[in-house]
Design a protein around this motif. Structure first.
Motif, PDB file in Angstrom:
ATOM      1  N   PHE A 143       0.851  -1.174   0.000  1.00  0.00           N
ATOM      2  CA  PHE A 143       0.000   0.000   0.000  1.00  0.00           C
ATOM      3  C   PHE A 143       0.895   1.235   0.000  1.00  0.00           C
ATOM      4  O   PHE A 143       1.567   1.509   0.980  1.00  0.00           O
ATOM      5  CB  PHE A 143      -0.879  -0.014   1.246  1.00  0.00           C
ATOM      6  N   THR A 144       0.890   1.948  -1.106  1.00  0.00           N
ATOM      7  CA  THR A 144       1.776   3.112  -1.206  1.00  0.00           C
ATOM      8  C   THR A 144       0.964   4.390  -1.319  1.00  0.00           C
ATOM      9  O   THR A 144      -0.228   4.355  -1.643  1.00  0.00           O
ATOM     10  CB  THR A 144       2.667   3.016  -2.462  1.00  0.00           C
ATOM     11  N   ILE A 145       1.641   5.498  -1.023  1.00  0.00           N
ATOM     12  CA  ILE A 145       0.957   6.783  -1.121  1.00  0.00           C
ATOM     13  C   ILE A 145       0.396   6.980  -2.526  1.00  0.00           C
ATOM     14  O   ILE A 145      -0.719   7.444  -2.709  1.00  0.00           O
ATOM     15  CB  ILE A 145       1.931   7.946  -0.846  1.00  0.00           C
ATOM     16  N   GLN A 146       1.183   6.640  -3.526  1.00  0.00           N
ATOM     17  CA  GLN A 146       0.731   6.835  -4.900  1.00  0.00           C
ATOM     18  C   GLN A 146      -0.579   6.088  -5.146  1.00  0.00           C
ATOM     19  O   GLN A 146      -1.514   6.637  -5.725  1.00  0.00           O
ATOM     20  CB  GLN A 146       1.790   6.329  -5.887  1.00  0.00           C
ATOM     21  N   ARG A 147      -0.633   4.880  -4.683  1.00  0.00           N
ATOM     22  CA  ARG A 147      -1.845   4.102  -4.903  1.00  0.00           C
ATOM     23  C   ARG A 147      -3.029   4.705  -4.171  1.00  0.00           C
ATOM     24  O   ARG A 147      -4.140   4.759  -4.695  1.00  0.00           O
ATOM     25  CB  ARG A 147      -1.609   2.641  -4.467  1.00  0.00           C
ATOM     26  N   GLU A 148      -2.771   5.186  -2.971  1.00  0.00           N
ATOM     27  CA  GLU A 148      -3.863   5.803  -2.234  1.00  0.00           C
ATOM     28  C   GLU A 148      -4.371   7.043  -2.947  1.00  0.00           C
ATOM     29  O   GLU A 148      -5.571   7.246  -3.096  1.00  0.00           O
ATOM     30  CB  GLU A 148      -3.414   6.162  -0.811  1.00  0.00           C
ATOM     31  N   VAL A 149      -3.437   7.859  -3.385  1.00  0.00           N
ATOM     32  CA  VAL A 149      -3.806   9.108  -4.037  1.00  0.00           C
ATOM     33  C   VAL A 149      -4.599   8.847  -5.312  1.00  0.00           C
ATOM     34  O   VAL A 149      -5.553   9.553  -5.631  1.00  0.00           O
ATOM     35  CB  VAL A 149      -2.533   9.932  -4.322  1.00  0.00           C
ATOM     36  N   ILE A 150      -4.222   7.822  -6.033  1.00  0.00           N
ATOM     37  CA  ILE A 150      -4.938   7.491  -7.257  1.00  0.00           C
ATOM     38  C   ILE A 150      -6.369   7.072  -6.942  1.00  0.00           C
ATOM     39  O   ILE A 150      -7.332   7.548  -7.563  1.00  0.00           O
ATOM     40  CB  ILE A 150      -4.192   6.388  -8.037  1.00  0.00           C
TER      41      ILE A 150
END
Lengths: 160, 160
Positions: free
Chosen positions: B33-40
């Motif tokens: 779970f990465t920030i990029q994935r969350e933001v997307i």
DNA sequence: GTCGCTGCAAAGTCTTTGCAGAGAG
DNA sequence: CTCTCTGCAAAGACTTTGCAGCGAC
């Protein structure tokens, strides 16, 4: 009301007529009738499949190798035919665009997600509803496309 | 029979729940779970529009410039989300693929050919018929998509 | 720490375009 | 003859991939 059936069963649109429409279209726009254009129309007409630009190109190269038809001409002609509503394009997932002759009767598509094959169908009830919906939403409806995805009978057997 | 209405009005799927689903999905597949994935995911959730990879990228760059999210990550994450059926993609004419959160209730699309805007709708009668048709053709239906094209109320006024 | 993720840039695809010669009208 | 078409190859647009360092767990 729900039962009105637009009688659209002129399945066999003669190639001659199609060709004439095409020629008229060209004439009207000061465009030229070339062998390549004719071959593209004819190949679309004779194919039951929905063709990608590439598969169309391959078919034509096989049948008329002496023409050495370039892929660019395929793209250009398909664009022309699509603009003039003589062909319709469908786009699916990653598989890119597929083209079919629009002169055939209207129909929707049922697509097998296993083998990629496409079955055509028409359902008058749905056609009716679409018009009602468009009206209800204030749209001036021009066209629609509907695809149902699933696994066809053949593939269901294979997978089992 | 034609009147059964699947009650599907849970319009507001909480972001929390969505996020949890996503986290579970990742965990299940040993993904991180990465920030990029969350933001997307969040950006998709907060957008009413159907987004292209590029427009998603632009939105994210505007909101979170410090992340310097690369377009490749957008593509990779959208592919991941699509595979897991958390987002759905639509492809139109030349305009390429557009994505939307699939977690929202099911719906079809009415597309304005003038301004490109998309209105969503659901019609139970059509939903019913689709199932019947699939059955009749021996398909195991998994999904469908339907688009109606036309000119929206706004554009009808403008053009006149 | 490990192993998946990310950004970057390079490589692929698919589609379009520029051009000079070929061909339809 | 004129002006559009065509094939070719080059250019574009969009997407995917390889890689080395970064970061979640």
């Amino acid at each position: 009301m729900t039962n009105v059936t637009t009688n659209f069963n002129d399945r066999t649109i003669e190639y001659e007529q199609l060709l004439n429409d095409f020629k008229n279209l060209l004439k009207k726009n000061n465009l030229k009738f070339t062998i390549q254009r004719e071959v593209i129309l004819e190949t679309l007409y004779n194919s039951d499949e929905h063709l990608t630009p590439e598969s169309l190109h391959r078919l034509i190269q096989e049948k008329f190798p002496e023409l050495k038809t370039g892929i660019a001409t395929i793209y250009r002609t398909l664009a022309l035919l699509e603009e003039s509503n003589m062909v319709t394009s469908l786009s699916f997932g990653a598989q890119g665009k597929k083209y079919e002759l629009g002169a055939k009767e209207h129909h929707d598509h049922m697509i097998c997600t296993e083998c990629g094959n496409i079955t055509e169908f028409v359902d008058e009830e749905i056609e009716e509803r679409q018009h009602s919906i468009a009206e209800a939403l204030g749209f001036e409806m021009s066209d629609h496309s509907m695809q149902i995805y699933g696994i066809c009978a053949k593939c269901q057997k294979t997978t089992k």
